[in-house]
Design a protein around this motif. Sequence first.
Motif, PDB file in Angstrom:
ATOM      1  N   MET A   1      -7.105  43.737 -14.107  1.00  0.00           N
ATOM      2  CA  MET A   1      -7.066  42.406 -14.303  1.00  0.00           C
ATOM      3  C   MET A   1      -5.849  41.974 -14.713  1.00  0.00           C
ATOM      4  N   THR A   2      -5.151  40.696 -14.607  1.00  0.00           N
ATOM      5  CA  THR A   2      -3.867  40.244 -15.158  1.00  0.00           C
ATOM      6  C   THR A   2      -4.186  39.561 -16.365  1.00  0.00           C
ATOM      7  N   ALA A   3      -3.492  40.110 -17.638  1.00  0.00           N
ATOM      8  CA  ALA A   3      -3.957  39.604 -18.756  1.00  0.00           C
ATOM      9  C   ALA A   3      -3.521  38.361 -18.982  1.00  0.00           C
TER      10      ALA A   3
ATOM     11  N   VAL B   1      -1.632  26.864 -13.426  1.00  0.00           N
ATOM     12  CA  VAL B   1      -0.759  27.274 -12.132  1.00  0.00           C
ATOM     13  C   VAL B   1      -1.579  27.031 -10.721  1.00  0.00           C
ATOM     14  N   GLY B   2      -2.855  26.442 -10.897  1.00  0.00           N
ATOM     15  CA  GLY B   2      -3.402  26.502  -9.524  1.00  0.00           C
ATOM     16  C   GLY B   2      -4.964  25.989  -9.896  1.00  0.00           C
ATOM     17  N   THR B   3      -5.677  26.000  -8.756  1.00  0.00           N
ATOM     18  CA  THR B   3      -6.970  25.546  -8.896  1.00  0.00           C
ATOM     19  C   THR B   3      -7.869  26.534  -7.793  1.00  0.00           C
ATOM     20  N   CYS B   4      -9.105  26.503  -8.079  1.00  0.00           N
ATOM     21  CA  CYS B   4     -10.139  27.338  -7.255  1.00  0.00           C
ATOM     22  C   CYS B   4     -11.413  26.719  -7.236  1.00  0.00           C
ATOM     23  N   GLY B   5     -12.343  26.878  -6.403  1.00  0.00           N
ATOM     24  CA  GLY B   5     -13.598  26.400  -6.347  1.00  0.00           C
ATOM     25  C   GLY B   5     -14.244  26.613  -5.122  1.00  0.00           C
ATOM     26  N   THR B   6     -15.435  25.856  -5.246  1.00  0.00           N
ATOM     27  CA  THR B   6     -16.338  25.916  -3.890  1.00  0.00           C
ATOM     28  C   THR B   6     -16.020  24.431  -2.983  1.00  0.00           C
ATOM     29  N   HIS B   7     -16.347  24.406  -1.853  1.00  0.00           N
ATOM     30  CA  HIS B   7     -16.334  23.080  -1.037  1.00  0.00           C
ATOM     31  C   HIS B   7     -17.471  22.270  -1.431  1.00  0.00           C
ATOM     32  N   GLY B   8     -18.393  22.858  -2.064  1.00  0.00           N
ATOM     33  CA  GLY B   8     -19.740  21.859  -2.207  1.00  0.00           C
ATOM     34  C   GLY B   8     -20.740  22.953  -2.443  1.00  0.00           C
TER      35      GLY B   8
ATOM     36  N   GLY C   1      -0.550  38.847  -9.256  1.00  0.00           N
ATOM     37  CA  GLY C   1      -1.902  39.236  -9.486  1.00  0.00           C
ATOM     38  C   GLY C   1      -2.752  38.237  -9.883  1.00  0.00           C
ATOM     39  N   ILE C   2      -2.170  36.837 -10.160  1.00  0.00           N
ATOM     40  CA  ILE C   2      -2.920  35.776 -10.856  1.00  0.00           C
ATOM     41  C   ILE C   2      -4.155  35.591  -9.590  1.00  0.00           C
ATOM     42  N   GLY C   3      -3.937  35.327  -8.470  1.00  0.00           N
ATOM     43  CA  GLY C   3      -4.498  34.721  -7.465  1.00  0.00           C
ATOM     44  C   GLY C   3      -6.068  35.676  -7.313  1.00  0.00           C
ATOM     45  N   SER C   4      -5.564  37.236  -7.450  1.00  0.00           N
ATOM     46  CA  SER C   4      -6.925  38.203  -7.195  1.00  0.00           C
ATOM     47  C   SER C   4      -7.592  37.981  -8.503  1.00  0.00           C
ATOM     48  N   CYS C   5      -7.083  37.715  -9.674  1.00  0.00           N
ATOM     49  CA  CYS C   5      -7.864  37.723 -11.023  1.00  0.00           C
ATOM     50  C   CYS C   5      -8.693  36.325 -11.129  1.00  0.00           C
ATOM     51  N   ALA C   6      -7.980  35.320 -10.591  1.00  0.00           N
ATOM     52  CA  ALA C   6      -8.550  34.142 -10.491  1.00  0.00           C
ATOM     53  C   ALA C   6      -9.795  34.215  -9.589  1.00  0.00           C
ATOM     54  N   VAL C   7      -9.843  34.418  -8.258  1.00  0.00           N
ATOM     55  CA  VAL C   7     -10.562  34.357  -7.385  1.00  0.00           C
ATOM     56  C   VAL C   7     -11.887  35.382  -7.646  1.00  0.00           C
ATOM     57  N   ALA C   8     -11.526  36.546  -8.310  1.00  0.00           N
ATOM     58  CA  ALA C   8     -12.718  37.444  -8.735  1.00  0.00           C
ATOM     59  C   ALA C   8     -13.515  36.660  -9.663  1.00  0.00           C
ATOM     60  N   GLN C   9     -12.869  36.214 -10.806  1.00  0.00           N
ATOM     61  CA  GLN C   9     -13.665  35.467 -11.928  1.00  0.00           C
ATOM     62  C   GLN C   9     -14.638  34.352 -11.100  1.00  0.00           C
ATOM     63  N   MET C  10     -13.790  33.423 -10.350  1.00  0.00           N
ATOM     64  CA  MET C  10     -14.273  32.255  -9.900  1.00  0.00           C
ATOM     65  C   MET C  10     -15.908  32.728  -8.970  1.00  0.00           C
TER      66      MET C  10
ATOM     67  N   ALA D   1     -12.403  33.225   9.753  1.00  0.00           N
ATOM     68  CA  ALA D   1     -13.452  33.201   8.890  1.00  0.00           C
ATOM     69  C   ALA D   1     -13.673  34.529   8.152  1.00  0.00           C
ATOM     70  N   TRP D   2     -13.862  34.464   6.944  1.00  0.00           N
ATOM     71  CA  TRP D   2     -14.554  35.819   5.980  1.00  0.00           C
ATOM     72  C   TRP D   2     -15.472  35.445   5.325  1.00  0.00           C
ATOM     73  N   ARG D   3     -16.504  36.535   5.460  1.00  0.00           N
ATOM     74  CA  ARG D   3     -17.793  36.575   4.635  1.00  0.00           C
ATOM     75  C   ARG D   3     -17.990  37.648   4.036  1.00  0.00           C
ATOM     76  N   LEU D   4     -18.935  37.235   2.948  1.00  0.00           N
ATOM     77  CA  LEU D   4     -19.472  38.499   2.069  1.00  0.00           C
ATOM     78  C   LEU D   4     -20.992  37.990   1.820  1.00  0.00           C
ATOM     79  N   PRO D   5     -21.885  38.823   2.012  1.00  0.00           N
ATOM     80  CA  PRO D   5     -23.132  38.728   2.035  1.00  0.00           C
ATOM     81  C   PRO D   5     -23.918  38.532   0.327  1.00  0.00           C
ATOM     82  N   ALA D   6     -24.780  38.129   0.413  1.00  0.00           N
ATOM     83  CA  ALA D   6     -25.296  37.631  -1.014  1.00  0.00           C
ATOM     84  C   ALA D   6     -25.152  39.364  -2.060  1.00  0.00           C
ATOM     85  N   GLY D   7     -25.047  39.170  -3.102  1.00  0.00           N
ATOM     86  CA  GLY D   7     -24.905  40.254  -4.205  1.00  0.00           C
ATOM     87  C   GLY D   7     -23.809  40.177  -5.081  1.00  0.00           C
ATOM     88  N   PRO D   8     -23.670  40.837  -5.913  1.00  0.00           N
ATOM     89  CA  PRO D   8     -22.605  40.716  -6.970  1.00  0.00           C
ATOM     90  C   PRO D   8     -21.282  40.900  -6.239  1.00  0.00           C
ATOM     91  N   VAL D   9     -20.127  40.325  -6.685  1.00  0.00           N
ATOM     92  CA  VAL D   9     -18.941  40.631  -6.336  1.00  0.00           C
ATOM     93  C   VAL D   9     -18.123  41.539  -7.140  1.00  0.00           C
TER      94      VAL D   9
END
Length: 173
Positions: free
Chosen positions: A1-3, A60-67, A89-98, A153-161
């Motif tokens: 992860m990016t410190a 430096v940015g935002t992330c989140g769900t569309h609803g 690596g900021i995007g990778s770290c942020a997306v994983a956290q989100m 489109a990109w999909r990930l089934p239910a379960g921990p990331v």
Amino acid sequence: MTAGVILLEVDDVSACEVRGSRVSSREFAASFPRDEDRDAIDAWDRGALAFLIVDRGVVVGTCGTHGPPDADGSVEFGWGLVEDARGRGIGSCAVAQMLAEVRRRHPVARLVAHTEWRAAGEVVVADSPASESILVRLGFTGDPPPTVPAQRAWRLPAGPVTATSPGTSPRTA
């Protein structure tokens, strides 16, 4: 992860700061907020999750769900960074956290993202190969690449990331 990369969940105060209707209590990158960041705040107004991406104290940015989850149990999400914050690596770290937070709140939801594909001469190419790489590392499966300008489109089934390092196989735990 990016410190130094943290997510701050949007609240009434930070929403006003991003909109410019209140003096910011945080340091914003020179090109923040972008139109996409204001869109994230608008989605938050409609019940979506939204986070400010902060790198070493600077937004430096935002992330989140569309609803919230849709009728199929899918949650669509997105993210974006100011130009100067990309490629570190900021995007990778942020997306994983989100996504970990989305999973905590919606454990059975399927996660969905879309990437843009555009014409480049006579071929169609990903608008952001880096975004697609992030999704692959997080275990997402993409639809076949489009042959005309469109969204993929990109999909990930239910379960921990579970994030993986570049060069390793993606997985879900």
